[in-house]
Structures are given as C-alpha cells and as structure tokens.
Scaffold this active site. Structure first.
Site, PDB file in Angstrom:
ATOM      1  N   GLU A  10       4.417 -49.496  -0.628  1.00 19.72           N
ATOM      2  CA  GLU A  10       5.631 -50.075  -0.129  1.00 19.72           C
ATOM      3  C   GLU A  10       6.693 -49.476  -0.255  1.00 19.72           C
ATOM      4  O   GLU A  10       7.218 -48.830  -1.362  1.00 19.72           O
ATOM      5  CB  GLU A  10       5.625 -51.422  -1.191  1.00 19.72           C
TER       6      GLU A  10
ATOM      7  N   ASP B 113      17.753 -58.191  -4.333  1.00 17.41           N
ATOM      8  CA  ASP B 113      17.437 -56.959  -5.178  1.00 17.41           C
ATOM      9  C   ASP B 113      18.197 -57.352  -6.329  1.00 17.41           C
ATOM     10  O   ASP B 113      19.473 -57.437  -6.343  1.00 17.41           O
ATOM     11  CB  ASP B 113      17.314 -55.971  -4.527  1.00 17.41           C
TER      12      ASP B 113
ATOM     13  N   TYR C 100       3.146 -62.321   0.829  1.00 18.82           N
ATOM     14  CA  TYR C 100       4.000 -61.748  -0.489  1.00 18.82           C
ATOM     15  C   TYR C 100       4.484 -62.945  -1.085  1.00 18.82           C
ATOM     16  O   TYR C 100       5.558 -63.499  -0.812  1.00 18.82           O
ATOM     17  CB  TYR C 100       5.075 -60.794   0.164  1.00 18.82           C
TER      18      TYR C 100
END
Lengths: 391, 229
Positions: B46, B57, B171
């Site tokens: 990734e 994030d 995911y």
C-alpha cells in the site's frame, strides 16, 4: 430550496471519509425535518430576538455617502451578540444539535468569531465546547481565545501545517471522524460537505431577509448593489441569497493580501481553480499538482484556501461578481469607517468597505449600496495598532 | 488487477499489507523502504500518496506526507517510484490517496498513467460510494480495482451499496477515528468482521490502528488480511 441535493451546479457534494457518511446523512435528515418545523422556528426566532439582539439595524452612513458619492447603508451584523454574524448560524445549529441529542460541540475557528459564537451557544444550551484554532491565529486573536475560555470552551491550538484556519478545520474533521456518535460538528461557514453549505446558508439568510425588508421600507426600492466580504462566504451568502432573483448587483470581496501576483493572498474565487477540500468541490487555491496552497490575509477570518460551493456556482453563472482588495487598502478602510462614522469594522468586513472606497467611481449619486458589516473590529484593534506603528 | 486476485486465490493464511508513504522521506529512500517491505513478505504494497490536507490520517502519516511533499514529491515522481518497484517485483500495488490530486490531474489521465506504471488498485480516502460513479467507471476501463472503505459507522444498507462498486478487496476501518497507533484492537473490528461477510464474498482487509503482531494475529483469527498503518 436549491442546494437540497447537495449540489450547486457542479459544485458541492460529500467528499469525506466513509466514517462520516452516516453522520452526514443523519444530519441532513434532521435538518430537513426542523427546517420547516413551526416549533423549531419559533424557538430560533425567540433566541434571535431575545438573546442575539436581532433584528440588526440598517444604518445609513451620511458622511461616507457624501464623500464616496453614493448612498451607503451598512447592515449591522457587528451588533449581533458576540460581535459578528456568526451567531446566526450557531443558534440554528446549536438548537439542531440539542434536538438531535448530541452531547458535545466541536468547531474550527480562524479569527475566533465562530469559536466565540460556538462558546456562547454551548454555554447558553449547556453543552461542552471544544474549538480547534490554528496556533498563529490563537496569537493574533488572543482576545477571542480569552473570551472563549471565559465562556467555558476549551481552545485547542493546532500546530500542524499552516497553523491557521485550514489546518484547524482538518483537525476538527479528525476529531469528528473519531467522535461522530455523540458529537456535533458546527461548521462556521458555507463550506464543508453537504448539508453544511445549505444549512448554514439557510441560517444566515436572515441577514438578507431583514436587509431587504428594511431597505424597501426606507427607500421604497431594492438596492443597486450589495457588497460583502468572502472567506468561506457565509455572511455574503446570507445577505445575497434573498436577492438572487432580483435585479441587484451582488459583489463578493476576497482577501487580496499582498496582491494576487505575489501569491500571498486568500482570493480563492479570483485566483483558484475547481478542487476538493474539506468535503466539498469548489474553487480552491492549489498548486500544479493539486496540493493546497498556503494562504495569507491580514484578517484571520478570510485566511482560507477554499470557498463555499454556492459562491463557485454564482461566479460561474455570473450572478455574483468577485473581486479582491489588498491588505493596505483594508487598513485604510478600517480607519476610514472608524473616523467618519464612528463604527470600527472587523478587518474581514473592512474588505467590503475598501472595495466601495476604491470603486466609488462606479456608483452614481442615487445608487444605493448596502455593505454587509459582518463583524465589529474590537478583536482587531491590538493587531492593527501594531501595524500602524503605535504600540 | 489480476495480481490482487492472485493474492487471495485459494489462500489459507491471512495476507499482510504493508503501508508506506510514497516519497517519504525522499524518492530514493522511499523506493528502498518499499523494496524492504516486499523483501519482508508484504503480500500487497500500500503506497500512500501524500496530500497537503490528509483529514483521515493521524499525526504519523500527516508528518510522513509533509516530509514527502517537502522533498519535492509530485504525482510524476510517485508514478516513477511505482515503475522502479515494478522492475523487480510483481507484488500488487495499491494507492491510498485523497481525491483532489486525482481530480486536478484529470481522472482519466491519472488512472491511465497509474495503470501504465503498474498500479493495481486505488483507494480514495475522501470518496464515499455516493460520489464515486465516474471514478469507478474509469477505474474499470483502466483495469484498476476501486477499493472502498467500510467503517464501524457504516450501516448494512450502505455496505450493500459499497460492495456493488468495490473490487479487489474491502478495506475495513478497524477503529472509529483516523490512522495511527492504538494500544488495543477495538471491538468495532470484530463487529465489522461479523457484519460485512453477510453481504459479499470479496476479501476483507483490516486497517487503521493495527499496531503490533499481536493486533494482526487477533484480526487474522477473525478472518481478515491486515494493513499495518
């Protein structure tokens, strides 16, 4: 109610991490439910009157009208409790949060005006408030930090990236991603993912509705031009929106900073290109690779690289016009209005005043120009006195 | 895209997906880090594509993005990094990124160049399924798997919508929050590992906050490939 689908022309949308989607859909449903609800609107109206001090006056400025050669009126949002138009939106969203049963309020702030409005609402409604504020802004708007803390809010300085409004917004997003279940995120402008641009516009449109009624009562007709500063664009949309279908010129003024040619500015609509930031597709200041550019403005409240998606649409379809004025002209307007009319404008609002000063030649003696005086300048006097060289 | 399917085909043990930000701290070292991950046995690589405002994030990846950008990383250099890796390895490569850098380059151009340089899948962190129609169509035309997130807050109705668009793998976001180290794996992860398979046969990967071999082991026991980030 245009914008209901989350799009303004091609702009708007919901570009957010999956974690937020359920919360946004929940928020949209809750907003649409209360929007037409009589009981909610009665509660909001009474808070606007008894707590916020609405309706705000429309002040005819005789001295500067004579000097500039047109009839200048100010819509006095500086007189709203807290010192700016921000509380209009906060009362609406705060009540909504309470109706949704949320236990905690978070917000981002640039100049601190939105943070102050959030702190006011949190204290009044009995909900804890945490405000994200860029570290640089906590310094240049120290008075507002103190006001927020005095009202029981926790101010969290943001040290990442530009350390201004953009990164404060990113941090508020990150908080919300982790706390969506019990936390309400009060976005302070007509930016962010749907339904915020729509919802904030609806809560701010009270400005334009009042201005419209009052100018017709006083002058027997609609104004020729309406001028408002644009950072995210909530005060501008608030005053523009009730006039969109009229023959009234709408002018949004962005922060030209040190000049658009220098790259040190926040003039998103004048110098940006379409892009996605903080959940919405709109104009954006970005580099050749799509990275968001750092911005500059003398006023922390306009220091943001994005802008509300409805403004992007109004620019493209030419219903509104957007221009930028430089920091130096803003300082001049700040003094000019203070000296001539006894009204100290917020540096943000002084951008709109500066445009009318600089472009007075465009207007005829009988033209009616309404400037949205979105906030008062008390928060800015210490910074401005430093810039003017008196310490 | 076939490379991603190959990883999961007739697989008995969980897959490991290693993550690093492309260009962090500079192009040369970044390539070395990626190659080390591959040598260490990552089944899928990734690559984070750095962005100035990575709202999904936490501080670790924010700082990695800042380092990458300040060393001059651009979309072009990232495609260059992928081509370098491809010279030596057939491990599937998946971009994890934000929408604006795709939009700014042109969606079609971005996906075409990604495919040509050897990318197998792209996950756009700020693109929920509702906004993804055009991107998903172009991804299919470019033989790139559109990877989607499923979060603890995703309802079953939304899971059904997402699995219709998704390819490669799903995911699963193991925590309510942004990326970064956590002390434990939350119960959200096991809830997702229970709910999602009711709606799809796609492989499930679990990421966000998977911070140690113990975490990974616990997740794998629950039926997931894991992403350490």
């Amino acid at each position: 109610m245009e914008g209901k689908t989350g799009r303004f022309g091609d702009y708007g949308g919901q570009y957010v991490p999956e974690t937020m989607m359920n919360a946004l859909q929940e928020l949209e449903a809750a907003f649409l439910k209360i929007h037409g609800d009589k009981e909610f609107n009665r509660e909001l109206f009474s808070l606007q009157q008894e707590f916020a001090g609405r309706q705000t006056p429309l002040t005819f400025c005789g001295n500067i009208s004579e000097e500039l050669g047109c009839k200048v009126y100010l819509k006095r949002e500086d007189l709203v409790h807290g010192g700016s138009h921000k509380l209009n939106n906060m009362l609406g969203q705060g009540l909504l949060a309470k109706h949704m049963g949320k236990k905690r309020l978070i917000a981002e702030t640039g100049a601190g005006q939105h943070g102050v409005a959030t702190a006011i609402v949190g204290a009044a409604l009995g909900l804890p408030v945490e405000v994200y504020m860029g570290e640089i802004d906590t310094r240049r708007q120290a008075l507002n930090v103190f006001r927020m803390e005095l009202m029981g809010a926790k101010v969290i300085p943001v040290r990442s990236g530009t350390r201004t409004l953009k990164d404060a917004t990113s941090e508020a997003f990150r908080d919300w991603v982790a706390t969506v279940l019990d936390t309400y995120y009060l976005i302070g402008s007509v930016v962010g993912p749907h339904p915020y641009p729509l919802m904030v516009r609806e809560f701010q449109s009270v400005i334009g509705r009042e201005a419209r009624e009052e100018i017709v009562r006083r002058e027997g007709r609609l104004p020729d031009s309406i001028v408002a500063c644009v950072g995210g664009g909530s005060n501008a949309i608030g005053i523009f929106h009730p006039f969109l279908n009229d023959d009234v010129e709408l002018i949004g003024i962005e922060a030209g900073g040190k000049g658009i040619g220098t790259g040190e500015h926040s003039a998103t609509l004048c110098a940006g290109e379409p892009g996605v930031l903080h959940g919405t597709l709109s104009y954006l200041l970005q580099d050749a690779d799509g990275q968001v550019l750092p911005t500059h403005s003398i006023s922390a409240g306009l220091d943001y690289p994005g802008v509300g998606p409805e403004h992007a649409m109004l620019k493209d379809n030419k219903r509104a016009h957007y221009a930028a004025v430089k920091d130096a002209d803003v300082l001049e307007a700040f003094s000019f209005l203070s000296k001539r009319e006894g009204i100290i404008p917020a540096l943000e609002s002084a951008h709109a005043v500066a445009y009318v000063m600089k472009n007075a030649g465009r207007f005829d003696t009988n033209d009616i120009v309404v400037i949205n005086l979105s906030g008062r300048g008390d928060k800015d006097v210490s910074e401005v006195s430093k810039m003017m060289g008196c310490t | 895209m076939g490379r991603i399917e190959d990883v999961f085909r007739e697989r008995k043990s969980p897959a490991f997906m290693g993550f690093t930000v492309a260009g962090d701290p500079c192009q040369k070292t970044s390539i070395r880090i990626a190659k080390a991950l591959i040598a260490g046995g990552t089944d899928i690589l990734e690559l984070g594509v750095p962005f100035s405002d990575p709202v999904a994030d936490g501080p670790t990846i924010q700082r990695a993005d800042e380092r990458a950008l300040s060393s001059g990383t651009t979309t072009d250099t990232i495609f260059g990094i992928v081509r370098e890796i491809r010279k030596e390895s057939a491990v599937p490569i998946v971009f994890l990124k934000y929408y604006n850098t795709v939009l700014h380059r042109g969606i079609r151009d971005f996906y075409r160049e990604a495919h040509e340089s050897g990318v197998d899948g792209i996950l756009i962190a700020d693109m929920p399924v509702e906004e993804s129609e055009e991107v998903t169509r172009i991804a299919a035309a470019c033989d790139i798997a559109p990877i989607f997130l499923i979060a603890p807050t995703t309802t079953d109705a939304r899971i059904r919508k997402i699995v219709k668009q998704a390819e490669g793998y799903l995911y699963l976001v193991a925590v309510l929050g942004v990326t970064g180290v956590r002390k434990t794996v939350s119960s959200d992860a096991s809830d997702l590992l229970r709910r999602v398979p009711m709606h799809t046969d796609l492989p499930l990967a679990l990421g966000f906050g998977i911070s140690s071999p113990e975490h990974a082991g616990a997740c794998a026991a629950g039926g997931a490939g894991t992403i350490v980030k």
